[in-house]
Design an enzyme around this catalytic site. Structure first.
Site, PDB file in Angstrom:
ATOM      1  N   ARG A 151     -20.951 -25.984 -42.240  1.00  0.00           N
ATOM      2  CA  ARG A 151     -21.722 -26.876 -41.387  1.00  0.00           C
ATOM      3  C   ARG A 151     -21.583 -26.376 -39.956  1.00  0.00           C
ATOM      4  O   ARG A 151     -20.613 -25.697 -39.607  1.00  0.00           O
ATOM      5  CB  ARG A 151     -21.202 -28.304 -41.494  1.00  0.00           C
ATOM      6  CG  ARG A 151     -21.258 -28.896 -42.898  1.00  0.00           C
ATOM      7  CD  ARG A 151     -20.649 -30.299 -42.910  1.00  0.00           C
ATOM      8  NE  ARG A 151     -20.747 -30.922 -44.220  1.00  0.00           N
ATOM      9  CZ  ARG A 151     -19.795 -30.869 -45.153  1.00  0.00           C
ATOM     10  NH1 ARG A 151     -18.675 -30.193 -44.910  1.00  0.00           N
ATOM     11  NH2 ARG A 151     -19.948 -31.472 -46.318  1.00  0.00           N
ATOM     12  N   LYS A 174     -15.754 -32.592 -43.631  1.00  0.00           N
ATOM     13  CA  LYS A 174     -15.869 -34.036 -43.466  1.00  0.00           C
ATOM     14  C   LYS A 174     -14.700 -34.754 -44.132  1.00  0.00           C
ATOM     15  O   LYS A 174     -14.236 -34.363 -45.195  1.00  0.00           O
ATOM     16  CB  LYS A 174     -17.182 -34.526 -44.083  1.00  0.00           C
ATOM     17  CG  LYS A 174     -18.424 -34.103 -43.310  1.00  0.00           C
ATOM     18  CD  LYS A 174     -19.679 -34.678 -43.948  1.00  0.00           C
ATOM     19  CE  LYS A 174     -20.917 -34.311 -43.152  1.00  0.00           C
ATOM     20  NZ  LYS A 174     -22.160 -34.878 -43.751  1.00  0.00           N
ATOM     21  N   HIS A 242     -28.932 -25.935 -40.139  1.00  0.00           N
ATOM     22  CA  HIS A 242     -28.434 -26.478 -41.403  1.00  0.00           C
ATOM     23  C   HIS A 242     -29.133 -25.840 -42.602  1.00  0.00           C
ATOM     24  O   HIS A 242     -28.571 -25.790 -43.704  1.00  0.00           O
ATOM     25  CB  HIS A 242     -28.620 -27.996 -41.431  1.00  0.00           C
ATOM     26  CG  HIS A 242     -27.760 -28.685 -42.452  1.00  0.00           C
ATOM     27  ND1 HIS A 242     -26.379 -28.706 -42.370  1.00  0.00           N
ATOM     28  CD2 HIS A 242     -28.069 -29.352 -43.589  1.00  0.00           C
ATOM     29  CE1 HIS A 242     -25.881 -29.363 -43.402  1.00  0.00           C
ATOM     30  NE2 HIS A 242     -26.882 -29.765 -44.169  1.00  0.00           N
ATOM     31  N   ARG A 245     -27.144 -23.193 -44.315  1.00  0.00           N
ATOM     32  CA  ARG A 245     -26.183 -23.684 -45.314  1.00  0.00           C
ATOM     33  C   ARG A 245     -26.901 -23.944 -46.643  1.00  0.00           C
ATOM     34  O   ARG A 245     -26.380 -23.619 -47.710  1.00  0.00           O
ATOM     35  CB  ARG A 245     -25.520 -24.949 -44.779  1.00  0.00           C
ATOM     36  CG  ARG A 245     -24.558 -25.651 -45.726  1.00  0.00           C
ATOM     37  CD  ARG A 245     -23.856 -26.772 -44.954  1.00  0.00           C
ATOM     38  NE  ARG A 245     -23.410 -27.853 -45.811  1.00  0.00           N
ATOM     39  CZ  ARG A 245     -22.225 -27.894 -46.410  1.00  0.00           C
ATOM     40  NH1 ARG A 245     -21.370 -26.888 -46.259  1.00  0.00           N
ATOM     41  NH2 ARG A 245     -21.874 -28.936 -47.151  1.00  0.00           N
ATOM     42  N   HIS A 268     -18.516 -30.695 -50.743  1.00  0.00           N
ATOM     43  CA  HIS A 268     -19.136 -31.967 -51.085  1.00  0.00           C
ATOM     44  C   HIS A 268     -18.111 -32.878 -51.761  1.00  0.00           C
ATOM     45  O   HIS A 268     -17.359 -32.449 -52.634  1.00  0.00           O
ATOM     46  CB  HIS A 268     -20.317 -31.768 -52.035  1.00  0.00           C
ATOM     47  CG  HIS A 268     -21.526 -31.216 -51.356  1.00  0.00           C
ATOM     48  ND1 HIS A 268     -22.556 -30.600 -52.040  1.00  0.00           N
ATOM     49  CD2 HIS A 268     -21.889 -31.202 -50.040  1.00  0.00           C
ATOM     50  CE1 HIS A 268     -23.490 -30.217 -51.178  1.00  0.00           C
ATOM     51  NE2 HIS A 268     -23.112 -30.569 -49.970  1.00  0.00           N
ATOM     52  N   TYR A 277     -29.370 -28.922 -55.292  1.00  0.00           N
ATOM     53  CA  TYR A 277     -29.694 -27.501 -55.213  1.00  0.00           C
ATOM     54  C   TYR A 277     -30.232 -26.955 -56.527  1.00  0.00           C
ATOM     55  O   TYR A 277     -30.868 -25.907 -56.539  1.00  0.00           O
ATOM     56  CB  TYR A 277     -28.469 -26.705 -54.743  1.00  0.00           C
ATOM     57  CG  TYR A 277     -28.141 -27.025 -53.309  1.00  0.00           C
ATOM     58  CD1 TYR A 277     -28.952 -26.572 -52.277  1.00  0.00           C
ATOM     59  CD2 TYR A 277     -27.057 -27.827 -52.997  1.00  0.00           C
ATOM     60  CE1 TYR A 277     -28.677 -26.900 -50.966  1.00  0.00           C
ATOM     61  CE2 TYR A 277     -26.779 -28.154 -51.688  1.00  0.00           C
ATOM     62  CZ  TYR A 277     -27.592 -27.688 -50.676  1.00  0.00           C
ATOM     63  OH  TYR A 277     -27.331 -28.023 -49.379  1.00  0.00           O
TER      64      TYR A 277
END
Length: 300
Positions: A151, A174, A242, A245, A268, A277
């Site tokens: 990210r 995150k 982004h 990515r 994730h 994806y």
């Protein structure tokens, strides 16, 4: 002067003055050629005289032949640049291109850029920056996003202690979740080139990527650099930082990576976030099939 002269000058301008990639030069010259042939244009003044309604008519004809919205938007961008160049060449005191809005592009799945587009973006940003070290910096950041799936905030969180980079890098994403990502040789070289060129000290406990005045590099500056490159290369608005990515994920999936591994590489929290994806990759494969296979139907 002939149409061939116009196209030759346009190609030279894109290659030498604008430093566009070979792919972009081919696309822009092809778009200009279709316009020139359709309207029997042989002088810069002929091209310069084209107005918004002329472009609308031309694009309507192209759309009738099956051109998609996204392709029409890219073609419009190329033609506006061509007309602006023609107006400049013909001595027009106001060489701006005709004002015309492109077709609406339906938002949906993430739109990955191709490997060539990703490298072209990074190279263009490097070559067009106000200072060499700034160009090297932006190239390094974008290649970290494309080559390692970071990210933008993760790339900018790297510190001086993280260099020189090895074959892998531990990243904090995150929620403080840590993961290990691969570092490609081209990325290692780009980061090393930035470190060598950077005009500011890079202490171990301070941000690796610096702004022009020595402070931490902001996300906004990376986004602006990407936006300029996107326009210069004629890429759609979906080609954001982004999107690099997204491209990392899509290309790995195409190469055979399984979803669990991809989930780990992307950081994730849930597999559901990664499963999108599979749809992106399927859409990409179907688009390529329809474009390449002479008997492929539009309904798949």
């Amino acid at each position: 002067m002939t149409a061939a002269d116009l196209l030759g000058a346009w190609s030279t301008h894109l290659t030498d003055a604008r430093r566009r990639s070979p792919h972009t030069v081919r696309a822009y010259v092809s778009a200009a050629q279709r316009l020139v042939v359709a309207n029997d244009l042989n002088f810069w003044e002929d091209v310069a005289a084209l107005q918004a309604h002329d472009l609308r008519a031309h694009l309507a004809s192209r759309r009738a032949s099956g051109l998609a919205n996204s392709s029409a938007a890219r073609e419009l961008s190329a033609l506006k640049a061509f007309i602006a160049f023609a107006r400049s060449e013909s001595g027009d005191p106001d060489p701006a291109a005709p004002r015309i809005r492109g077709p609406r592009i339906k938002k949906g799945l993430p739109r990955p850029v191709t490997p060539d587009e990703a490298v072209n973006i990074a190279d263009l940003i490097d070559g067009s920056a106000s200072e060499d070290w700034i160009g090297a910096r932006d190239r390094a950041v974008l290649l970290l996003m494309y080559g390692s799936g970071l990210r933008i905030a993760e790339a900018l969180s790297l510190q001086g202690r993280d260099v020189p980079l090895g074959e892998t890098l531990q990243v904090t994403g995150k929620g403080g979740k840590q993961r290990i990502v691969p570092i490609l040789p081209i990325t290692r070289e780009a980061v090393a080139a930035y470190v060598d060129a950077c005009e500011w000290p890079l202490p171990a406990d301070e941000p690796l990527f610096r702004g022009a005045k020595g402070g931490p590099l902001s996300q906004g500056m990376v986004q602006k650099a990407m936006a300029r490159a996107r326009v210069a290369l004629g890429l759609p608005d979906t080609a954001t930082p982004h999107a690099l990515r997204h491209s990392f994920a899509t290309h790995l999936l195409s190469a055979g990576a399984d979803l669990r591994s991809l989930q780990e590489l992307l950081g994730h929290a849930s597999l559901g976030s990664t499963q999108i994806y599979t749809k992106v990759d399927a859409a990409s494969l179907l688009e390529n099939y329809r474009a390449a296979h002479p008997r492929a139907s539009k309904k798949g």
